[in-house]
Structure formats: C-alpha cells, structure tokens
Scaffold this motif. Sequence first.
Motif, mmCIF file in Angstrom:
data_model
loop_
_atom_site.group_PDB
_atom_site.id
_atom_site.type_symbol
_atom_site.label_atom_id
_atom_site.label_comp_id
_atom_site.label_asym_id
_atom_site.label_seq_id
_atom_site.Cartn_x
_atom_site.Cartn_y
_atom_site.Cartn_z
ATOM 1 N N PRO A 391 0.801 -1.233 0.000
ATOM 2 C CA PRO A 391 0.000 0.000 0.000
ATOM 3 C C PRO A 391 0.830 1.278 0.000
ATOM 4 O O PRO A 391 0.317 2.338 -0.356
ATOM 5 C CB PRO A 391 -0.836 -0.114 1.274
ATOM 6 C CG PRO A 391 -0.049 -1.037 2.159
ATOM 7 C CD PRO A 391 0.631 -1.996 1.246
ATOM 8 N N GLU A 404 -2.252 -5.037 0.390
ATOM 9 C CA GLU A 404 -3.618 -4.548 0.241
ATOM 10 C C GLU A 404 -4.265 -5.175 -0.993
ATOM 11 O O GLU A 404 -3.630 -5.343 -2.031
ATOM 12 C CB GLU A 404 -3.636 -3.029 0.108
ATOM 13 C CG GLU A 404 -5.047 -2.454 0.078
ATOM 14 C CD GLU A 404 -5.080 -0.951 -0.066
ATOM 15 O OE1 GLU A 404 -6.176 -0.367 0.077
ATOM 16 O OE2 GLU A 404 -4.015 -0.346 -0.330
ATOM 17 N N TRP A 406 -6.329 -5.022 -4.168
ATOM 18 C CA TRP A 406 -6.775 -4.058 -5.170
ATOM 19 C C TRP A 406 -7.625 -4.790 -6.202
ATOM 20 O O TRP A 406 -7.320 -5.927 -6.581
ATOM 21 C CB TRP A 406 -5.581 -3.410 -5.865
ATOM 22 C CG TRP A 406 -4.848 -2.400 -5.019
ATOM 23 C CD1 TRP A 406 -4.878 -2.261 -3.669
ATOM 24 C CD2 TRP A 406 -3.948 -1.389 -5.497
ATOM 25 N NE1 TRP A 406 -4.074 -1.232 -3.262
ATOM 26 C CE2 TRP A 406 -3.482 -0.680 -4.369
ATOM 27 C CE3 TRP A 406 -3.499 -1.017 -6.754
ATOM 28 C CZ2 TRP A 406 -2.578 0.386 -4.473
ATOM 29 C CZ3 TRP A 406 -2.597 0.040 -6.873
ATOM 30 C CH2 TRP A 406 -2.151 0.737 -5.740
ATOM 31 N N ARG A 440 -8.920 0.497 -4.294
ATOM 32 C CA ARG A 440 -8.186 0.130 -3.083
ATOM 33 C C ARG A 440 -9.200 -0.335 -2.044
ATOM 34 O O ARG A 440 -10.003 0.457 -1.561
ATOM 35 C CB ARG A 440 -7.378 1.306 -2.557
ATOM 36 C CG ARG A 440 -6.292 1.791 -3.493
ATOM 37 C CD ARG A 440 -5.394 2.790 -2.803
ATOM 38 N NE ARG A 440 -4.725 2.182 -1.643
ATOM 39 C CZ ARG A 440 -3.685 2.734 -1.016
ATOM 40 N NH1 ARG A 440 -3.212 3.890 -1.430
ATOM 41 N NH2 ARG A 440 -3.132 2.130 0.009
ATOM 42 N N GLY A 442 -8.690 -1.460 1.058
ATOM 43 C CA GLY A 442 -8.403 -1.245 2.467
ATOM 44 C C GLY A 442 -8.297 -2.537 3.244
ATOM 45 O O GLY A 442 -8.034 -2.518 4.446
ATOM 46 N N ASP A 443 -8.475 -3.678 2.594
ATOM 47 C CA ASP A 443 -8.338 -4.981 3.232
ATOM 48 C C ASP A 443 -6.975 -5.572 2.914
ATOM 49 O O ASP A 443 -6.422 -5.354 1.833
ATOM 50 C CB ASP A 443 -9.425 -5.940 2.743
ATOM 51 C CG ASP A 443 -10.803 -5.528 3.206
ATOM 52 O OD1 ASP A 443 -10.930 -5.088 4.364
ATOM 53 O OD2 ASP A 443 -11.754 -5.632 2.417
ATOM 54 N N LEU A 444 -6.454 -6.352 3.846
ATOM 55 C CA LEU A 444 -5.185 -7.032 3.658
ATOM 56 C C LEU A 444 -5.446 -8.470 3.250
ATOM 57 O O LEU A 444 -6.320 -9.140 3.813
ATOM 58 C CB LEU A 444 -4.360 -6.996 4.940
ATOM 59 C CG LEU A 444 -3.934 -5.602 5.411
ATOM 60 C CD1 LEU A 444 -3.282 -5.687 6.792
ATOM 61 C CD2 LEU A 444 -2.975 -4.969 4.412
ATOM 62 N N ARG A 457 -7.793 -6.155 8.090
ATOM 63 C CA ARG A 457 -8.280 -4.904 7.536
ATOM 64 C C ARG A 457 -7.257 -3.802 7.762
ATOM 65 O O ARG A 457 -6.882 -3.526 8.888
ATOM 66 C CB ARG A 457 -9.618 -4.516 8.185
ATOM 67 C CG ARG A 457 -10.789 -5.317 7.668
ATOM 68 C CD ARG A 457 -12.074 -4.889 8.357
ATOM 69 N NE ARG A 457 -12.076 -5.225 9.771
ATOM 70 C CZ ARG A 457 -12.443 -6.408 10.253
ATOM 71 N NH1 ARG A 457 -12.820 -7.365 9.443
ATOM 72 N NH2 ARG A 457 -12.419 -6.641 11.548
ATOM 73 N N MET A 458 -6.818 -3.215 6.673
ATOM 74 C CA MET A 458 -5.993 -2.023 6.781
ATOM 75 C C MET A 458 -6.885 -0.813 6.994
ATOM 76 O O MET A 458 -6.526 0.129 7.691
ATOM 77 C CB MET A 458 -5.161 -1.844 5.520
ATOM 78 C CG MET A 458 -4.115 -0.738 5.638
ATOM 79 S SD MET A 458 -3.191 -0.543 4.112
ATOM 80 C CE MET A 458 -4.414 0.287 3.107
ATOM 81 N N LYS A 459 -8.055 -0.847 6.409
ATOM 82 C CA LYS A 459 -8.989 0.257 6.579
ATOM 83 C C LYS A 459 -9.551 0.230 7.997
ATOM 84 O O LYS A 459 -9.328 -0.699 8.759
ATOM 85 C CB LYS A 459 -10.107 0.186 5.544
ATOM 86 C CG LYS A 459 -10.984 -1.053 5.640
ATOM 87 C CD LYS A 459 -11.980 -1.086 4.510
ATOM 88 C CE LYS A 459 -12.848 -2.339 4.582
ATOM 89 N NZ LYS A 459 -13.784 -2.432 3.473
#
Length: 589
Positions: A391, A404, A406, A440, A442-444, A457-459
Amino acid sequence: MDAHGPEGFAQLLHRRAVQSPDAVAYRFVAEDESAVEIGYAELDARARTVAAAILAATDGRPEPALLLFAPGPDYLAGLFGCFYAGAPAVPAFPPDPTRLARTLPRLAAIIEDAGTDVVLTTSDLAPLMADWLSVALAGRTPRVIAIDLAEPGPADGGHPAPPPSRPEQPALLQYTSGSTSLPRGVLLSHARLLHNCAEIARGFGMHPASSGALWLPPYHDMGLIGGILTPLSHGIPVSLMSPVSFLRRPLSWLRMVSRYGATITGAPNFAYDLCVRRATDADVAGLDLSGVELTFTGAEPVRPETLSRFAERFAPTGFRAESFYPCYGLAEATLFVTGGKPLGGWRSVDLARDALELTGTARPAEPGEAVRSLVGCGVPGPDTRLLIVDPETGEPRPEGAVGEIWVGSPSVADGYWRRPEESADTFGATTADGAGPFLRSGDLGVQLEGELFVAGRMKDLIVLNGRNHHPVDIERVCEAAVPGIRRNCGAAFAVEDDEGAVERLVVVYEADPAGEARYKATADAVRRAVSLELSVPPHTVVLIPPRTLPKTSSGKVQRWLTRRQFLAGELEELVRWQAPLAAPRTTTT
C-alpha cells in the motif's frame, strides 16, 4: 441480457412482468412464519404507481430518494419505483424510536450528503418521520411520501412506462454502515449492478431451478444486491425475512430454508455460530437442508471452526459441509469479488500468526508457534483483476506475501457521491508501473496457489458480532465523554482472541499526565462511555503517554500501526483495563 439489448432494472422488471406475470418473485416470511408472496406483475404495477408519486413530488426531477421501510413488499415497491422514476434510491435503516438521539443524526447526515428532500415510507410511519426529520434537519421539512397511499392510475396511461434505457444512469447510493458523522454514498449505476449480479449468478452456479432464502438487511449490499437484485436479474424466487426476526429466533431462518426448499442461502459468520448455540435436538430433527447447494459466508472474517461446528450440528438434516461457499466482496465493488466453486468445499490454512501479522509473511506454523487459521475465499471472475499490493509503494506483492487487496472490474462503483477527492484516492489507484485504475479495498490479503485469503483490515472498519463500526465514532464518543484523554490522540481497532474465534474491541488513548489512580478511573470512564453510547463493550482499554501514539507526518492516526504495536507488546502502557474472562458456557439441547 444481450438478446434484449441494454437494460436497467426498470426494463428488467417490466420484461419479467410481461413474460411471467404470475410467477413468484419474492416471498416475505413474518415472525410467526406466515408468508406473503408478490409476483412480477404485481411488483411492476406497484413500482409504476410509486414512480408517478415521486415524479409528481419532484416536478419530474429524478433526484435521490431516501427509502425508510421495514423489510417487506413496501420496501420493494419503493426501490423499484425509484428505478422507474430514474431517481437514485438511497436505502437506509428507519430510525429507532427508542434511540432517536443515535439514529436521527445519521439519517440527517445522509439526507444532507445525498442532497435530497424526498423520503419514501409508509402511512403508519410518515407523520413520525416528518416530525423527527424536521427536528434533525433544523426545521427543514422533507417531502415524505407514503407510498401505500399512492393511487394507481388507469391501466395504461396512469403508470409511467419504463424509462429510456440508460445503463450508466445512477441506480443506488449505497451508504457505508457504521458512521454517523461522515457517511459516504457509494454510487452504483445499473450497469455496475447488473454486471455484479451476473458475477454472483455465475459464481453461485444459479440455474432455472435455483431458489434463495435470506434474512439479511435489505439496506446493505449483501441483502440488497445478493438477496433482492440478483434473484430478479436471474429470474429465480427468493424467500426473505426480517433480520430482527432472525435475531429473535435464529432457527426460523433454517426453517424457512427447509420449508421452501431453498437451494441458496447464506449469512455472515456470526449467524452460523448463533444457530449452533440455539439449536435443540428437536429443532434439528424438524429440518430438511438436503436441497441446499450453496451456503455462502462473508461480510466478516470466516472462521473454519464455525463452519465445522455448523456442518457437524446440522449434518442430520442432510446439510452438506461442501455447500459452504466462503467469498469476499465489498460495497465499493458493488458486492461480489471472489468465490469458489459450488459444492467445491472450502479450504483453510494454519499460518504462523506472528509472521502473518507482524512481518506480512504467510508461512505454515511450526510446532509451538501461535497459529492463525485463514479460510480461502476463492478466485475472481473472468472480468475481474485482483492484485495484492504494497500500500505504500504500489508494488504488486508476490505469492505468499501480505498486501492490500486491489480490484479492477466492471463491477467497481463509479465513486463516492459528491466526493471527488476521496473517489480519486479510493477508486483511481495505479500500481508503481502505472497499471490501473484499481479500487483500493483497504483490506489485507494474500494469495496462496491463486486463491485469496483475507488476512485483516488495513482500513478502519471494525466488525463485531456481525455489525460494522467506524473507529472515528468510538473515538468521538470517548473524547466527548471522558476527561483526561488527549483529543485526536486515540485509536480504536479489533483484535482476535487467542483461538481466533472472536473479534474484540481495543481502545488506546494518550492520557494527560496524572497518577495511577487517575489513570485507572480514566480507563474505566472510556469503557463505560463506549458501552453505554454505542452498545459495544470494549475488551481492552490502554492508556499511553502523550505523543507516543503512531501518527503520519501529517498528523493522521495510524490505527493499523497502533494495532500492530499492541499485538507485539510495543506500546508504552500507563495502565490497561481488560475484561475478565467469561465463565464457561453450558448449553442444552
């Protein structure tokens, strides 16, 4: 669909009404398990009546219209009435009369963001809605249309015909759940919706004899697109019930599946656990789930132990474990992104937890290492490109490396309504070598042998017991109610318990200098504020010294890094409050 030319949902409904006027489109099952059926022709007629009322109220301008209905035929009439009128539909939860202080501000924020004064509801709710919204909107009274009082016109001339086909026309503003202060409407055109419906039908293996049964809320993507629009697009009947009915009597969902012989059903992970806990031997004996071909699970982390427990508990009903269909999606991609093969079973992997969460490497756990079990969520459809990306740099990550998720697909939404900068950041991503645009998520995630495994979750979205929460809501409650914490210096996030079975809420805040007794009182105040205001009891509250919370160079809180430091024991803790261990639960059947 190509044989009929480009369509929107109004044209599609009208075609179904002409071709199969008496066929059951939807069946609504009440809490007493009685049912009301609605056919294509009946729904088409009601939608035209609602469209006429919308156009009369707006002088023919197709502005967005808020839908405030309990699940049922009126909701469908309002939704398809918007499609007939060419007005973007804005689904929303009706306000809770017992908690207006919490639910009205979100509705008012959605109305302001969508830029509409049109509210569709029923006559029993219309007066209250007008009064409540007038207060929430500081005296501005919206135009509230009670669609059940709308008069049908003559058989031919009184109803609007299907509008000219414009597949790129906005169909829905799907507002993300969990945030009362900064709602964002995901803009979905008819073309995006129809493409994703086709992807779902393909992924689920729908055929002419398929039928569905769901309790999911029709206000959000899984219940609305998966449970209402996809069945209509593919011409299969679906039985629906209120999520409130399910939560009160979870086994009523499975009785609905059994009674109507549904071949497709599904829910978030927590629903399967709930059914296992509540089911008695008599409940199981009265069910026939042998006809279920696909049982999807998504919207929150999929737990392998949950799938195993459910399959074992309901095996006597004829339920097949291989019908489980873990899948991945998000509202910004309309709904569906990846899935497996119908009746293809599911796959889980046991990975080294520290390597996965702290270094972003997916490798098998060695003896003695903490384990994180992940369930595979399948592969993307033929029209979808999925990448795992660093990311920070935009560099695609190799197989086995976390990054992330995409997404590039014709299903990806057109952006956030009236938010060009956020839309560009989220929907216009390009890789380091210029490929794109991508959404994007926002999830890993990580890809193993080509299959997607969602790693976290990155978000900022937090999912607890099947409900979505935004950290900013939790943090604002704390800062409004608790003295002794530093404003804009806190982070709320979720972590899994030691068994990876339950997500728990953690709140970390910088504290003003004080003695240990004051710190303990402040931590307790944070716990009580969040529990009382949001009905989300924190599992852990941590106070840290000033200027130690991870932030970006521009001053933005890095919740993901705070979570990582918390898990690694790297936070400089002044005090920690942690919920006591629950007593072992005993069950009876």
